[in-house]
Design a protein around this motif. Sequence first.
Motif, PDB file in Angstrom:
ATOM      1  N   UNK A  11       0.837  -1.212   0.000  1.00 19.35           N
ATOM      2  CA  UNK A  11       0.000   0.000   0.000  1.00 19.35           C
ATOM      3  C   UNK A  11       0.864   1.251   0.000  1.00 19.35           C
ATOM      4  N   UNK A  12       1.953   1.207   0.769  1.00 15.86           N
ATOM      5  CA  UNK A  12       2.859   2.356   0.819  1.00 15.86           C
ATOM      6  C   UNK A  12       3.545   2.545  -0.539  1.00 15.86           C
ATOM      7  N   UNK A  13       3.958   1.424  -1.113  1.00 18.33           N
ATOM      8  CA  UNK A  13       4.590   1.505  -2.432  1.00 18.33           C
ATOM      9  C   UNK A  13       3.628   2.100  -3.463  1.00 18.33           C
ATOM     10  N   UNK A  14       2.372   1.654  -3.364  1.00 20.28           N
ATOM     11  CA  UNK A  14       1.377   2.148  -4.318  1.00 20.28           C
ATOM     12  C   UNK A  14       1.146   3.647  -4.109  1.00 20.28           C
ATOM     13  N   UNK A  15       1.111   4.066  -2.843  1.00 22.90           N
ATOM     14  CA  UNK A  15       0.943   5.500  -2.539  1.00 22.90           C
ATOM     15  C   UNK A  15       2.079   6.304  -3.165  1.00 22.90           C
ATOM     16  N   UNK A  16       3.295   5.837  -2.973  1.00 23.31           N
ATOM     17  CA  UNK A  16       4.464   6.553  -3.509  1.00 23.31           C
ATOM     18  C   UNK A  16       4.409   6.582  -5.039  1.00 23.31           C
ATOM     19  N   UNK A  17       4.007   5.465  -5.630  1.00 26.82           N
ATOM     20  CA  UNK A  17       3.908   5.412  -7.092  1.00 26.82           C
ATOM     21  C   UNK A  17       2.874   6.413  -7.609  1.00 26.82           C
ATOM     22  N   UNK A  18       1.722   6.443  -6.942  1.00 28.37           N
ATOM     23  CA  UNK A  18       0.667   7.377  -7.369  1.00 28.37           C
ATOM     24  C   UNK A  18       1.126   8.825  -7.202  1.00 28.37           C
ATOM     25  N   UNK A  19       1.820   9.077  -6.097  1.00 32.92           N
ATOM     26  CA  UNK A  19       2.321  10.441  -5.855  1.00 32.92           C
ATOM     27  C   UNK A  19       3.277  10.856  -6.972  1.00 32.92           C
ATOM     28  N   UNK A  20       4.210   9.954  -7.285  1.00 39.74           N
ATOM     29  CA  UNK A  20       5.202  10.282  -8.317  1.00 39.74           C
ATOM     30  C   UNK A  20       4.546  10.417  -9.690  1.00 39.74           C
ATOM     31  N   UNK A  21       3.567   9.573  -9.962  1.00 38.45           N
ATOM     32  CA  UNK A  21       2.872   9.674 -11.252  1.00 38.45           C
ATOM     33  C   UNK A  21       2.122  10.995 -11.344  1.00 38.45           C
ATOM     34  N   UNK A  22       1.511  11.395 -10.230  1.00 41.17           N
ATOM     35  CA  UNK A  22       0.773  12.669 -10.227  1.00 41.17           C
ATOM     36  C   UNK A  22       1.723  13.835 -10.460  1.00 41.17           C
ATOM     37  N   UNK A  23       2.849  13.810  -9.770  1.00 39.66           N
ATOM     38  CA  UNK A  23       3.843  14.867  -9.992  1.00 39.66           C
ATOM     39  C   UNK A  23       4.322  14.842 -11.447  1.00 39.66           C
ATOM     40  N   UNK A  24       4.472  13.636 -11.984  1.00 44.68           N
ATOM     41  CA  UNK A  24       4.931  13.525 -13.376  1.00 44.68           C
ATOM     42  C   UNK A  24       3.958  14.192 -14.336  1.00 44.68           C
ATOM     43  N   UNK A  25       2.660  13.938 -14.118  1.00 43.57           N
ATOM     44  CA  UNK A  25       1.648  14.575 -14.975  1.00 43.57           C
ATOM     45  C   UNK A  25       1.730  16.097 -14.825  1.00 43.57           C
ATOM     46  N   UNK A  26       1.861  16.543 -13.567  1.00 46.73           N
ATOM     47  CA  UNK A  26       1.942  17.993 -13.323  1.00 46.73           C
ATOM     48  C   UNK A  26       3.169  18.582 -14.024  1.00 46.73           C
ATOM     49  N   UNK A  27       4.280  17.865 -13.991  1.00 48.02           N
ATOM     50  CA  UNK A  27       5.500  18.356 -14.642  1.00 48.02           C
ATOM     51  C   UNK A  27       5.338  18.393 -16.164  1.00 48.02           C
ATOM     52  N   UNK A  28       4.681  17.380 -16.705  1.00 46.78           N
ATOM     53  CA  UNK A  28       4.470  17.370 -18.154  1.00 46.78           C
ATOM     54  C   UNK A  28       3.657  18.589 -18.589  1.00 46.78           C
ATOM     55  N   UNK A  29       2.563  18.835 -17.847  1.00 51.10           N
ATOM     56  CA  UNK A  29       1.738  19.987 -18.208  1.00 51.10           C
ATOM     57  C   UNK A  29       2.459  21.296 -17.887  1.00 51.10           C
ATOM     58  N   UNK A  30       3.288  21.272 -16.837  1.00 51.16           N
ATOM     59  CA  UNK A  30       4.097  22.458 -16.524  1.00 51.16           C
ATOM     60  C   UNK A  30       5.026  22.783 -17.685  1.00 51.16           C
ATOM     61  N   UNK A  31       5.642  21.739 -18.232  1.00 51.27           N
ATOM     62  CA  UNK A  31       6.535  21.945 -19.375  1.00 51.27           C
ATOM     63  C   UNK A  31       5.773  22.488 -20.578  1.00 51.27           C
TER      64      UNK A  31
END
Lengths: 183, 180
Positions: A11-31
């Motif tokens: 569950x913790x791993x999944x939380x971290x994965x979701x967090x990083x994926x969310x940041x990744x999407x935000x970074x893509x749109x930021x770019x």
Amino acid sequence: MLYDLRRANVSVKWLVTCLLATFGVAYLFGGWMVGLYAGFTPGKVAATYAGPEMAMPMPPESTLVVEHPMTMSAFGESDVHQVDENLLIQDTHVHVPMYGVIAGALSLVVLGLALPKAWHLGMITLLFAAPWLDFAGMWLTKLVSRDLAFVTLLGGWAMGLGYTLVTAVAMWQMWPRKRGGTA
Amino acid sequence: MSWLIRAAVAGALLHITPTVILEKRPEAATRLAPGADAFFAREVHLSDPDAHKLHEAVDWSPEDGLLTFYTGKRGANVVSAFLFVRVDTPHGPIEVAVGFDPAGAVRGVEITKATVETKPWVLEALRAGLTDAYRGLKPGHTPEGASRVRDKVGQLPAYIAGEIDKGVARALAAYGAFYR
């Protein structure tokens, strides 16, 4: 080590994965947004934050009027997105705390990675230094010299590098792969 | 891993406030100076005392002490003078273009820029006829567009109309003091 993501509950791993994926999407749109409104070259960043080069850096002793012809295309050039000092104050006030929260969240992921202490310290420093460089570059471009626009770009690339490092190592260490050892 | 690389490339982040262009400046120039076949920029570099006077009048100083008026002419005749004024709100900047006829009265007002957040409020205020309230105003008058549309729009459009009033007030003060 405070905790080890390799041995964390799924569950913790999944939380971290979701967090990083969310940041990744935000970074893509930021770019994408940077491309739309500012650009990825020092010249374009300088045009956004330093504005047009001033022919008159100091106020004149008495008000001075200069008139020149305008073309329609010159009107169009004025549509370049510009961030003046008041807006940059507002941007700094609103966004630096958010960047701090993002750097803090990524740093918490870093603490769970099995890496030497020096790497922990280096990655955490990178994560926080990137937004500092980003905003320092904007202010330096505005107040000191247009030539310092590269500092903002450096901050942006450092942010991308920090995110990529954290995400790559976290994914590598957290999730099972077809290899000899255990995950 | 390729998505990570793409993220890194796109992650070359620098923060910018997402401005939305509601009307391009060339289009606003055409609307505010209809029929003009030549345009001129009149750059007024304010002295410290004049900048102070303007600040006292409307609580505003143009960036770098520079006011830029644009004049649209048809032949030798002035059709209109106009300027673009930025108003910083807590929700991002808006840009208001105010045009004056040769008699010095407001001919029209266009909103050229807003932000992702304020755009719907601006559009609702415009649909309620906000800019009609400014027509005919002269320097010394007080813009009251917000109070004209308050009953027809929601709270946030009414708020943004008040910010647009500020932009028009700044344009009136700048034009009255420094254009002629």
